[in-house]
Design a protein around this motif. Sequence first.
Motif, PDB file in Angstrom:
ATOM      1  N   ARG A  99       0.836  -1.205   0.000  1.00  0.00           N
ATOM      2  CA  ARG A  99       0.000   0.000   0.000  1.00  0.00           C
ATOM      3  C   ARG A  99       0.870   1.254   0.000  1.00  0.00           C
ATOM      4  O   ARG A  99       1.906   1.304   0.649  1.00  0.00           O
ATOM      5  CB  ARG A  99      -0.932   0.015   1.221  1.00  0.00           C
ATOM      6  CG  ARG A  99      -2.015  -1.060   1.140  1.00  0.00           C
ATOM      7  CD  ARG A  99      -2.966  -0.991   2.320  1.00  0.00           C
ATOM      8  NE  ARG A  99      -4.070  -1.924   2.148  1.00  0.00           N
ATOM      9  CZ  ARG A  99      -5.334  -1.574   2.016  1.00  0.00           C
ATOM     10  NH1 ARG A  99      -5.662  -0.294   2.022  1.00  0.00           N
ATOM     11  NH2 ARG A  99      -6.282  -2.484   1.871  1.00  0.00           N
ATOM     12  N   PRO A 129       2.135   4.646   1.119  1.00  0.00           N
ATOM     13  CA  PRO A 129       2.071   5.319   2.425  1.00  0.00           C
ATOM     14  C   PRO A 129       1.295   6.633   2.389  1.00  0.00           C
ATOM     15  O   PRO A 129       0.665   7.013   3.382  1.00  0.00           O
ATOM     16  CB  PRO A 129       3.546   5.568   2.771  1.00  0.00           C
ATOM     17  CG  PRO A 129       4.296   4.541   2.004  1.00  0.00           C
ATOM     18  CD  PRO A 129       3.529   4.363   0.723  1.00  0.00           C
ATOM     19  N   GLY A 149      -2.604   5.210   1.500  1.00  0.00           N
ATOM     20  CA  GLY A 149      -3.061   3.886   1.910  1.00  0.00           C
ATOM     21  C   GLY A 149      -3.657   3.052   0.804  1.00  0.00           C
ATOM     22  O   GLY A 149      -4.187   1.963   1.059  1.00  0.00           O
ATOM     23  N   SER A 180       8.882   2.527  -1.484  1.00  0.00           N
ATOM     24  CA  SER A 180       8.589   2.381  -0.052  1.00  0.00           C
ATOM     25  C   SER A 180       7.092   2.191   0.141  1.00  0.00           C
ATOM     26  O   SER A 180       6.287   2.964  -0.409  1.00  0.00           O
ATOM     27  CB  SER A 180       9.062   3.623   0.719  1.00  0.00           C
ATOM     28  OG  SER A 180      10.467   3.743   0.650  1.00  0.00           O
ATOM     29  N   TYR A 181       6.726   1.189   0.948  1.00  0.00           N
ATOM     30  CA  TYR A 181       5.315   0.828   1.093  1.00  0.00           C
ATOM     31  C   TYR A 181       5.006   0.360   2.504  1.00  0.00           C
ATOM     32  O   TYR A 181       5.891  -0.085   3.249  1.00  0.00           O
ATOM     33  CB  TYR A 181       4.954  -0.297   0.104  1.00  0.00           C
ATOM     34  CG  TYR A 181       5.201   0.074  -1.327  1.00  0.00           C
ATOM     35  CD1 TYR A 181       4.292   0.865  -2.025  1.00  0.00           C
ATOM     36  CD2 TYR A 181       6.365  -0.333  -1.984  1.00  0.00           C
ATOM     37  CE1 TYR A 181       4.529   1.238  -3.333  1.00  0.00           C
ATOM     38  CE2 TYR A 181       6.608   0.040  -3.292  1.00  0.00           C
ATOM     39  CZ  TYR A 181       5.688   0.824  -3.962  1.00  0.00           C
ATOM     40  OH  TYR A 181       5.932   1.202  -5.254  1.00  0.00           O
ATOM     41  N   HIS A 182       3.719   0.475   2.866  1.00  0.00           N
ATOM     42  CA  HIS A 182       3.178  -0.242   4.013  1.00  0.00           C
ATOM     43  C   HIS A 182       2.714  -1.607   3.511  1.00  0.00           C
ATOM     44  O   HIS A 182       2.140  -1.707   2.415  1.00  0.00           O
ATOM     45  CB  HIS A 182       1.985   0.497   4.628  1.00  0.00           C
ATOM     46  CG  HIS A 182       2.315   1.846   5.185  1.00  0.00           C
ATOM     47  ND1 HIS A 182       3.575   2.190   5.617  1.00  0.00           N
ATOM     48  CD2 HIS A 182       1.533   2.947   5.389  1.00  0.00           C
ATOM     49  CE1 HIS A 182       3.567   3.427   6.063  1.00  0.00           C
ATOM     50  NE2 HIS A 182       2.336   3.915   5.929  1.00  0.00           N
ATOM     51  N   HIS A 225       0.889  -6.307   9.991  1.00  0.00           N
ATOM     52  CA  HIS A 225       1.191  -5.028   9.366  1.00  0.00           C
ATOM     53  C   HIS A 225       2.679  -4.708   9.493  1.00  0.00           C
ATOM     54  O   HIS A 225       3.314  -5.047  10.493  1.00  0.00           O
ATOM     55  CB  HIS A 225       0.382  -3.904  10.026  1.00  0.00           C
ATOM     56  CG  HIS A 225      -1.103  -4.043   9.858  1.00  0.00           C
ATOM     57  ND1 HIS A 225      -1.831  -3.307   8.945  1.00  0.00           N
ATOM     58  CD2 HIS A 225      -2.003  -4.849  10.504  1.00  0.00           C
ATOM     59  CE1 HIS A 225      -3.110  -3.650   9.025  1.00  0.00           C
ATOM     60  NE2 HIS A 225      -3.243  -4.581   9.964  1.00  0.00           N
ATOM     61  N   GLU A 235       5.265  -1.238   8.315  1.00  0.00           N
ATOM     62  CA  GLU A 235       5.220   0.098   7.729  1.00  0.00           C
ATOM     63  C   GLU A 235       6.574   0.538   7.212  1.00  0.00           C
ATOM     64  O   GLU A 235       7.624   0.186   7.744  1.00  0.00           O
ATOM     65  CB  GLU A 235       4.705   1.108   8.770  1.00  0.00           C
ATOM     66  CG  GLU A 235       3.266   0.862   9.198  1.00  0.00           C
ATOM     67  CD  GLU A 235       2.717   1.984  10.055  1.00  0.00           C
ATOM     68  OE1 GLU A 235       3.533   2.830  10.503  1.00  0.00           O
ATOM     69  OE2 GLU A 235       1.498   2.021  10.266  1.00  0.00           O
ATOM     70  N   ASN A 236       6.503   1.316   6.126  1.00  0.00           N
ATOM     71  CA  ASN A 236       7.662   2.004   5.563  1.00  0.00           C
ATOM     72  C   ASN A 236       8.821   1.061   5.250  1.00  0.00           C
ATOM     73  O   ASN A 236       9.968   1.308   5.614  1.00  0.00           O
ATOM     74  CB  ASN A 236       8.137   3.107   6.515  1.00  0.00           C
ATOM     75  CG  ASN A 236       7.098   4.204   6.672  1.00  0.00           C
ATOM     76  OD1 ASN A 236       6.465   4.609   5.699  1.00  0.00           O
ATOM     77  ND2 ASN A 236       6.911   4.661   7.893  1.00  0.00           N
TER      78      ASN A 236
END
Length: 502
Positions: free
Chosen positions: A400, A402, A405, A430-432, A444, A446-447
């Motif tokens: 997703r 960032p 979302g 760069s993604y979640h 989950h 992040e980053n």
Amino acid sequence: MKSKARKQWVFAMLLAIFGIGYTQEPPVNMHMRAQWVSPVLCADVWGDGHFLFGAHYQRWGGSAQVTILDIQNPDAPTLASIYLIPPPGDQSGPEDVQASNGLLFTGNETVASGSDGAFVADVRDPYNPRYLGNINVPNFRRVHTLSYDPDSRFLYLANSRRPEFAVIDLRWLTPDAPPFGVISTPTWHVQNVGSSFVHEVYARNGRLYASAWDSGVWVYDVSNVATQPPRLLGSAPGNSTHSAVCSEDGRFIVTAEEFTGGGIKLYEATPNGSGGLNIVLRDSFTLPTSRATSAHQPFIKGNRVYVSWYEAGVQVFEIDPDTKRLEWVASFDTSPYSGATGYNGCWSVYPYLGDDRILAGDIQTGFWILALEVPTLEGTVQVAGLPQIPQGFTMTVEFRRPSDGQPVATYSAMPEPDGHYRLTDVRRGSYHLIVHAPGMLCAHAENLTFAYGQTTNLNLVLRAGDVNGDGVIDDADLLQVLFAFGQNGTELPEDVNRDGVV
């Protein structure tokens, strides 16, 4: 510092001092798996199955030949055969080569005496090629490039001396066919493609992309070519347009321009509401002449553009579909030459056998098998409370953006019993991440950043019990388990311990 590296450094410093925009060369992000050196100058390269078909640059005469390598083990290729084109094409130069449906096509061009045009062979057994015949259309004696569409089974010939191309119906031709002699009558003859000559044709998904040398890229509808002549959809100007290829969906077109300092251009093709295409330039890229003469042959696979770039070897770019820009992501230099030396080095690249076996043909150094070091996600996953990963367990990894979302890519992984998983060729950036599995709470992260030449590690612990997939383990999940109690089967979300029984 070696001379070649010093030139690159000085050029970059000058550009920085004077404030001129320049994209710094990326890390190589590619490595060699094998090199096959040939005593004969090399030209185009093609792949089919686990075989490499390499044409040889014989413009001034000599035995017309194609090297066929068995690359089932890409780290140790072996010679399957050297196919010598028999008379009347034995002294012509097979500079373009394609293999598909058990057939081998060569586009031959030379100034030596003899018959040129295109030649066809049966290569179902690449160890024993069998000559089938010559396609020699009047005024198409010198065929620098050709394109065979294995879906429609039509062959397209570029006239490298006139602004025209020919269409040949080969639906009748199979590898079992007896030698057919000479085909001299085209199904269609399309003229006035630009004003000088057509350097290359490329057929894909019902469209033909013609590289009109002085007039850019011309796109034709050939979806009904069995009954209707090619219909012009649109064009875009260019300079010394050598090649033009399209993305799988036809949205993007990349051209290569063959003049000293020539690079690649990225176009977007969209329907114009009148049955044609608007073709708009979106981006371009070139290397300084201290590096190479020009780009030569591009291909697009997915969102990546692979380009043979004479003295600079193979260059790889990504097309960003949102910004409609090119980003330079990898390179591998096959050539000992540096700077604009007059068209030496990497002639061709073929990426469609997989990014672990990219084929390249270098005029002087032979045929290469390269691997692109794609972005990779790797790690372990555990299911809390279970000693090992259940058989058939599959998880989905969602990337997703960032900023908002929004999901941009999704991948599936089936971990080993010990929990190890590996996803190759994931999206760069760069993604979640959100990790889903049937009956499990989502995990989950992040980053996380993904890049060529890099493996990003992520170890996960998933918790069973979210059987209704609402992101919470609660009474609703227990109730669903109770209603399913005693059921047998696979992939049941209520089967919390994944033993096949609720």
